[in-house]
Design a protein around this motif. Structure first.
Motif, PDB file in Angstrom:
ATOM      1  N   TYR A 184       0.886  -1.160   0.000  1.00  0.00           N
ATOM      2  CA  TYR A 184       0.000   0.000   0.000  1.00  0.00           C
ATOM      3  C   TYR A 184       0.931   1.219   0.000  1.00  0.00           C
ATOM      4  N   ASN A 236       2.073   7.132  -1.386  1.00  0.00           N
ATOM      5  CA  ASN A 236       1.330   8.188  -2.065  1.00  0.00           C
ATOM      6  C   ASN A 236      -0.175   7.963  -2.050  1.00  0.00           C
ATOM      7  N   GLU A 237      -0.619   6.804  -1.541  1.00  0.00           N
ATOM      8  CA  GLU A 237      -2.066   6.592  -1.414  1.00  0.00           C
ATOM      9  C   GLU A 237      -2.533   6.711   0.030  1.00  0.00           C
ATOM     10  N   PHE A 242      -6.218   8.112  -0.480  1.00  0.00           N
ATOM     11  CA  PHE A 242      -7.024   6.911  -0.684  1.00  0.00           C
ATOM     12  C   PHE A 242      -6.980   6.075   0.585  1.00  0.00           C
ATOM     13  N   ALA A 246      -7.526  -0.195  -1.452  1.00  0.00           N
ATOM     14  CA  ALA A 246      -7.720   1.240  -1.271  1.00  0.00           C
ATOM     15  C   ALA A 246      -8.704   1.753  -2.315  1.00  0.00           C
TER      16      ALA A 246
END
Lengths: 112, 899
Positions: B363, B366-367, B371, B379
């Motif tokens: 994961y 940047n998410e 997100f 996500a």
């Protein structure tokens, strides 16, 4: 007087013009500078300086003869004015004073 | 003199200088300088051709030409520089621009009212758009403080329940997974870091105790997050008993003293030595809240249960962070570790993984922020929705402000028609007129930009407070200025394009004859723009009301217990053991406290979930997990939970520690006719507990969701207790009681930090997100309405002015003031009515889908539309009436005398 303060390039150009026997234009000034300092200058830099010096009244200019390799374009010829001569003398004097005030033997101490 | 004759060029056959360079030179250099410069350049060129050959000479020529592109050579005639060769120095196009600006300034100064409306409206619109821009920038740049932003990820896994085919995910991993990743997959990763979750700890030195958020994680974290070490190095966490503090933490604990090698205690049980200090991580980072880092191994060594799990694949409780080895992409690593469980774990675990369809994935950082909501374990959306939403709102607000500008400019066109006619008659081209009006709008936009900067500076502290951010105007950032410039240009075109094209299209003959009558449809675009403006305003009004109503609805939801005067204190110090009953007696002695009990979760959260329960008549397909809370004897009485059936735990029954109380949802879920007296069997199939009571649901998680099915177990010996719950007597004020309570804590358990939380405040925090949206929405709605009204006001005053004569004639013929008022207001009211017609279905549709997110949701009732519609009409009438009544009251003699 603030106006009489010259930048390094201005001083050099003024000296080159003063040193030449005839009136000079951009190209010979530039070549002289290159030969003396070993640095390269652009036409634009030399022209800018020449005009600036003229504006300050240290040089005067006249329009001179065209040659074939210039595509028939005329030259702008520059000559030293009295004010220009004076400012060169002033600079020389000031330099000399400074030279004289260097303590004796100081440069030798540095191994020069 | 501009075109030079070029006679007898010696090298008509030989090499010539590049033509384009000459053209450039001729175009750029002022004519009185051109001849000499070009002459010198040419002369030099031919010399160089002989010296170094044509290719190099050409290159040098171009280079020299470029050097001539300086302001010095471009300047129109300088005094004393040469003598004017040409009588017509190159006319600078700046001269005309100067004229445009002069006229624009005069126009602004002449119509102060319009200018004010124009500039202030536009400034406000720009301020809002820029604020939103800053906010979006902050959201998007989340976590980007870390240099390795692109390579950092957290390990997550997916699992599918084979019974119900439901996929879910988790970021809690098993302890041995870290070691397995390191031995089998190290070629993908630069760092593989085991971590405990960021939580609150009491950090103490001598008699100073402070609550700080800390992270126990493998030492590579300093390098992975590229922290700026003020003291120590990236190796500072390699010692077992080390701690690295953030700068502000270090200052809070040690002041100006040098913290290095100072001893600290975490939670009064773990000894550490300060080995480094790092510059605070900015708030818009996941690790921004962390105030100290300590080694993971130390956390393991200090917690027996974790140590026992070192090789245990049955317990998933730990976080794993990784950083990719540079050339490896996220996709490669993902593909590599996808079947980690099936390949690299002991057989028993691998079998379970196959059965539940385990999948491991990364994961990426940047998410993490945008997100952060998960759907089926992956996500899917989150904060990104608001980035889009606010982005749209920002654009709309700017659009509205621009519409004002357009409307007012075109409306005033008749006044300026003569000027345009004259300009055209003396030879102005259409293009030039367009230029003129664009430069005029440019001027207004620049002025508005300056005003909007001031507005932002004023509003930023408030905005930061509402949006929970630390935004500032990045004045020193050149990127910011570039964006601002682009923004100004775009706004200029948005606001100025339509008037520019509209006005420049007038026919000079008609205008000067004075016969220009803008046709029936001339006002059409203006009307459309007003409708657009009011549609947006009404949608925002309705939206704001519904958001408010939804929050109100959730806040008014019965919570099932009484949170008044309740405070909780974490029981996180080993010295509490054995002292809790003493503590209770002492607290009661103060006379301030109604009671003190213990629970395993705070009242505003559920920390424990357990699965594997079975009961009579259980459908094998349904999930069997419940929220578990262990409570002490008097807990129910303390919080006033409401029994629906059965009885509370009581000391009168010795066997109550094998009994349990369930909540209403659980009772329904179990599907038992009379739950009280039934037995629930645990996952091991042997232990079981009897239900003795059913209580009304206590809202502890989200106030918008139905409460989870929950079991309450009796914890008579306080073994699982993590929270001390205290109820202050209703007759006593909290400010009075707290010092007394603290004194008791200091006396009984001097080592513990007295860090209390009010339950009602914690509960209120659950609304913070919605409250933030509602505050921002009402802020935007107010602004939008204001901007729209400004525009309407300007337009109305203009129309009134235009119809002065008509009004005069009508008055002479006997029209009443009321008549005239109706006449002037009618147009605008009908426009707003059309806007209402568009806005109501639009907002109904949008809000219905927004509300669907919440299980507990308010209704969208008709009165919301009625109120906002009536409100919009009322505001319109008020705005317009000011002008129309003024116009209607003018003495007709005055208005008719002018000719």
């Amino acid at each position: 007087m603030k106006k009489t303060i010259l930048g390094e390039l201005e001083e050099l150009v003024l000296l080159v013009v003063a040193a030449s026997s005839d009136d000079v234009y951009g190209v010979p000034v530039m070549e002289q500078l290159q030969a003396l300092t070993g640095r390269s200058f652009t036409v634009s830099a030399v022209h800018t300086t020449l005009y600036r010096l003229e504006e300050k009244g240290f040089l005067s200019s006249s329009v001179g003869g065209a040659t074939a390799e210039r595509g028939g374009r005329r030259k702008r010829l520059f000559a030293l004015t009295a004010a220009g001569g004076r400012v060169l003398l002033e600079i020389q004097q000031m330099r000399q004073q400074l030279w004289q005030s260097i303590p004796v033997g100081k440069l030798e101490l540095l191994g020069l | 003199m501009k075109k030079q004759q070029k006679p007898d060029n010696p090298s008509s056959s030989g090499p010539t200088s590049p033509r384009w360079a000459d053209r450039l030179l001729e175009w750029f250099v002022a004519p009185h300088l051109l001849e000499y410069v070009q002459g010198d350049l040419q002369e030099l060129f031919y010399k160089r051709v002989e010296q170094v050959g044509p290719t190099r000479a050409r290159r040098e020529y171009v280079w020299a030409v470029f050097h001539c592109l300086t302001p010095f050579f471009h300047k129109p005639l300088r005094q004393g520089t040469g003598k004017p060769i040409s009588d017509y120095p190159q006319p600078a196009h700046t001269a005309m621009l100067r004229n445009y600006f002069k006229i624009a300034f005069r126009n602004l100064a002449k119509n102060k009212g319009y200018s004010f409306i124009n500039i202030s409206g536009l400034a406000m619109g720009m301020a809002v758009t820029m604020l939103i821009g800053l906010w979006i920038y902050d959201e998007i740049s989340f976590n980007q403080y870390h240099k390795n932003y692109d390579g950092i990820a957290q390990v997550r896994r997916l699992y599918t329940d084979p019974n119900i085919q439901k996929t879910d995910g988790t970021d809690a991993m098993q302890f041995p997974m870290g070691a397995a990743l390191k031995s089998h997959y190290h070629h993908y990763f630069k760092h593989i870091l085991m971590a405990w979750w960021v939580s609150d700890y009491t950090v103490s030195v001598a008699d100073k105790k402070i609550q700080k958020k800390g992270e126990f994680i493998d030492p590579g974290v300093l390098d992975m997050l590229s922290l700026k070490m003020l003291r120590g190095s990236y190796a500072s966490l390699n010692e077992l008993h080390s701690i690295v503090l953030s700068k502000s933490t270090s200052e809070a604990i040690f002041g100006d003293e040098d913290p290095i090698n100072k001893k600290l205690k975490i939670d009064n049980r773990i000894d550490v030595v300060v080995t480094g200090v790092y510059a605070d991580i900015p708030k818009n980072n996941r690790f921004g809240e962390v105030e100290f880092f300590s080694p993971w191994d130390l956390w393991v060594a200090s917690n027996d249960w974790i140590k026992q799990n070192e090789t245990e694949w049955g317990n998933s409780s730990f976080g794993i962070y990784v950083q990719l080895q540079p050339p490896i992409s996220l996709e490669t690593a993902n593909a590599g570790i996808n079947d980690f469980y099936q390949k690299s774990t002991p057989k028993e675990m691998a079998d379970r993984a196959a059965k539940y369809g385990y999948e491991v994935f990364l994961y990426p950082m940047n998410e993490w922020h945008l997100f952060s909501e998960f759907k089926n374990g992956r996500a899917a959306g989150g904060q990104i929705t608001f980035v889009w939403l606010f982005g749209c709102v920002g654009l709309f607000v700017l659009l509205l402000a621009c519409i004002n500008f357009m409307n007012l400019s075109t409306a005033r066109s008749e006044k300026r028609a003569k000027e345009i006619g004259v300009r055209k008659a003396i030879g102005s081209l259409k293009n030039q007129l367009i230029q003129q009006f664009l430069s005029e709008s440019f001027l207004v936009v620049i002025l508005s930009f300056v005003v909007s900067m001031l507005l932002i500076l004023i509003a930023l502290p408030w905005f930061n407070h509402v949006a929970d951010k630390e935004l500032s105007l990045p004045f020193s950032n050149s990127f910011f200025w570039i964006i601002s410039l682009v923004f100004i240009v775009v706004t200029t075109f948005l606001a100025g394009a339509y008037p520019a094209f509209y006005l420049s299209a007038f026919q000079p003959v008609k205008v000067l004859k004075g016969t220009i009558r803008l046709g029936r449809f001339a006002a059409m675009p203006r009307k459309v723009l007003v409708v657009v403006q009011f549609t947006v305003s009404v949608v925002l009004i309705i939206g704001t009301i519904v958001v408010f109503k939804q929050i109100q609805y959730a806040q008014d939801r019965p919570v099932g217990y009484n949170r008044e005067g309740l405070i909780t204190i974490p029981k996180n110090d080993p010295n509490y053991v054995g002292k809790l009953d003493v503590l209770r007696t002492e607290l009661l002695k103060t006379g301030m406290v109604a009671g003190m009990e213990l629970s395993s979760s705070p009242l505003t959260a559920v920390w424990n979930n357990m699965g594997g329960f079975s009961w009579s008549g259980k459908d094998p397909e349904v999930a069997d997990d419940f929220a578990i809370t262990d409570v002490s004897y008097g807990f129910g009485q303390l919080v006033h939970w409401q029994l629906m059936a059965g009885r509370d735990f009581s000391k009168a029954f010795a066997t109550d520690s094998t009994k349990m109380i369930i909540n209403e949802t659980a009772a329904k879920y179990l599907g038992l006719k009379k739950p009280v007296g039934e037995f629930i069997t645990f996952y091991d199939g042997k232990t079981s507990r009897q239900i003795i009571g059913v209580i009304k649901d206590m809202v502890r998680n989200s106030p918008y969701e139905p409460e989870k099915r929950a079991f309450f177990f009796l914890d008579a010996n306080y073994n699982s207790a993590s929270q001390i719950d205290i109820k202050i007597k209703p007759t006593v004020s909290a400010t009075e009681a707290l010092p007394k309570i603290e004194a008791v804590f200091r006396k009984v358990v001097p080592s513990a930090a007295f860090d209390y939380k009010f339950v009602d405040r914690e509960f209120a925090k659950k609304f913070s997100n919605e409250e933030r949206i509602s505050k921002l929405a009402s802020f935007f709605a107010t602004l939008v309405i204001f901007i729209s009204c400004l525009g309407l006001f300007g337009l109305a005053s203009f129309v009134a002015e235009q119809r002065t004569k008509e009004i005069g004639v009508r008055k002479v013929l006997g029209a009443s003031v009321l008549n005239l008022w109706g006449l002037l207001s009618k147009d605008f009211v009908s426009l707003v009515s059309i806007a209402l017609g568009i806005a109501i279905p639009m907002s109904w549709y949008a809000l219905t889908s927004w509300l669907e997110k919440y299980t507990y949701r308010t209704e969208i009732s008709w009165w919301i539309f009625a109120v906002s519609g009536a409100g919009a009409l009322l505001i319109t009438l008020l705005t317009v009436s000011f002008q129309s009544v003024k116009a209607a009251l003018i003495n007709p003699v005055k208005s008719l005398r002018s000719e």
